[in-house]
Enzyme design. Sequence first.
Site, mmCIF file in Angstrom:
data_model
loop_
_atom_site.group_PDB
_atom_site.id
_atom_site.type_symbol
_atom_site.label_atom_id
_atom_site.label_comp_id
_atom_site.label_asym_id
_atom_site.label_seq_id
_atom_site.Cartn_x
_atom_site.Cartn_y
_atom_site.Cartn_z
ATOM 1 N N ASP A 12 -14.918 -1.698 -3.435
ATOM 2 C CA ASP A 12 -13.805 -2.334 -2.721
ATOM 3 C C ASP A 12 -12.551 -1.471 -2.636
ATOM 4 O OD1 ASP A 12 -15.283 -4.539 -2.123
ATOM 5 O OD2 ASP A 12 -14.417 -5.828 -3.666
ATOM 6 N N LYS A 28 -9.120 -12.425 -7.132
ATOM 7 C CA LYS A 28 -10.051 -13.245 -6.349
ATOM 8 C C LYS A 28 -11.394 -13.349 -7.063
ATOM 9 C CE LYS A 28 -11.368 -11.578 -2.288
ATOM 10 N NZ LYS A 28 -12.795 -11.570 -1.891
ATOM 11 N N SER A 29 -11.859 -12.238 -7.625
ATOM 12 C CA SER A 29 -13.152 -12.239 -8.322
ATOM 13 C C SER A 29 -13.151 -13.220 -9.489
ATOM 14 C CB SER A 29 -13.473 -10.833 -8.840
ATOM 15 O OG SER A 29 -13.622 -9.924 -7.787
ATOM 16 N N ARG A 77 -17.502 -0.210 6.343
ATOM 17 C CA ARG A 77 -16.230 0.341 5.876
ATOM 18 C C ARG A 77 -16.211 1.864 5.860
ATOM 19 N NH1 ARG A 77 -14.816 -4.033 1.089
ATOM 20 N NH2 ARG A 77 -13.933 -5.606 2.482
ATOM 21 N N LYS A 134 -20.352 -4.549 4.217
ATOM 22 C CA LYS A 134 -19.242 -5.419 3.813
ATOM 23 C C LYS A 134 -18.773 -6.208 5.047
ATOM 24 C CE LYS A 134 -18.861 -4.181 -0.563
ATOM 25 N NZ LYS A 134 -18.894 -5.151 -1.682
ATOM 26 N N SER A 177 -26.561 -5.799 -4.372
ATOM 27 C CA SER A 177 -25.292 -6.488 -4.647
ATOM 28 C C SER A 177 -25.381 -7.157 -6.004
ATOM 29 C CB SER A 177 -24.988 -7.539 -3.570
ATOM 30 O OG SER A 177 -23.847 -8.299 -3.951
ATOM 31 N N LYS A 183 -7.954 -13.201 4.332
ATOM 32 C CA LYS A 183 -9.228 -13.380 3.620
ATOM 33 C C LYS A 183 -9.057 -13.238 2.116
ATOM 34 C CE LYS A 183 -14.061 -11.955 3.840
ATOM 35 N NZ LYS A 183 -14.375 -11.922 2.416
#
Length: 424
Positions: free
Chosen positions: A306, A21-22, A337, A333, A163, A405
């Site tokens: 992550d 995804k990144s 989390r 996030k 971030s 997602k």
Amino acid sequence: MKKVIITPSKLKGSVKIPPSKSMAHRAIICASLSKGESVISNIDFSEDIIATMEGMKSLGANIKVEKDKLIINGENILKDSNYKVIDCNESGSTLRFLVPISLIKDNRVNFIGRGNLGKRPLKTYYEIFEEQEVKYSYEEENLDLNIEGSLKGGEFKVKGNISSQFISGLLFTLPLLKEDSKIIITTELESKGYIDLTLDMIEKFGVTIKNNNYREFLIKGNQSYKPMNYKVEGDYSQAAFYFSAGALGSEINCLDLDLSSYQGDKECIEILEGMGARLIENQEESLSIIHGDLNGTIIDASQCPDIIPVLTVVAALSKGETRIINGERLRIKECDRLNAICTELNKLGADIKELKDGLIIKGVKELIGGEVYSHKDHRIAMSLAIASTRCKEEVIIKEPDCVKKSYPGFWEDFKSLGGILKGE
């Protein structure tokens, strides 16, 4: 589905790891900023990737879908200054990457989203807007950000511990401005791996940026992105779920992974090996993690946030004590989390204590089972599914569809590996 009911079983077989995804976010953006046609292949149409596609289309990119490929032409990117609305859904990457990109030329844009996205920090950009007299307004808690104006090149001071997405957003944008620019990182830089992915992708598309040991980035203005064809590699942040299951006794062969990848989440291999698991290279782009005598360790969450939820599952079933440190960013996030994984694994029989910036995990021999909540967070849902493989009794996960997602096919892949589940 409102919930899935999982009967505990070991997983076994081969699974094609979804594309990163990144890297897909980055490839779509660079292709959209290129004057000409690019083909980006091996795309998984998760909600986050669709948000970035639609966002770049709103800014003028022409994007066509052909099976798992995107044909992208950026000839008309940012050609008009008409008012635009960009729906980021719940994608922090989409939001933080596209905000500065939308200001390459004078523009009026409204960014909207849902879920926890409005609570995630944007102060870094607000400070830049104030310095450069970009007009902006926003709603507290909800994402409804209106911006009007354009960015000018120059010196940008950015904290590195909030971030890395802010830095990536500027790295995409600044080469296209008239003036030369410098990004100065004012604190220790976390998630360097994500900056490496951005720099690597930008370079592939023909743009040059000088990296001075991650302390500053020197960017010449008036550069241009060059179109190219690019295949997205497998995603280590998703492979981490199957690697963790392997460390806990399942037998899973992960396909489509590049061992030379820049992905920071590849660190999951080193962490699991350090705990006693073993990496097996079966064939080209095919990897397995094999169960070993697992022992507790110290895991620094700053470079790979992550994968912390699923590594917490492994730690909960390892001998001795594991400490998760430098994990405060996990609280901002899709959900908090640290709190979520601590709360839900403890419901299953784990022994985890929550700290301000981490966790203390005392290993147990097995988990019991029970009803847990995903907190509508894809990584929490998938981590709890992996935990079920070491439970005595069934596990019920509420709100399991949040996996769409990032990994829409997760539950089908889980079943294909022998996972026993039913949705309600």
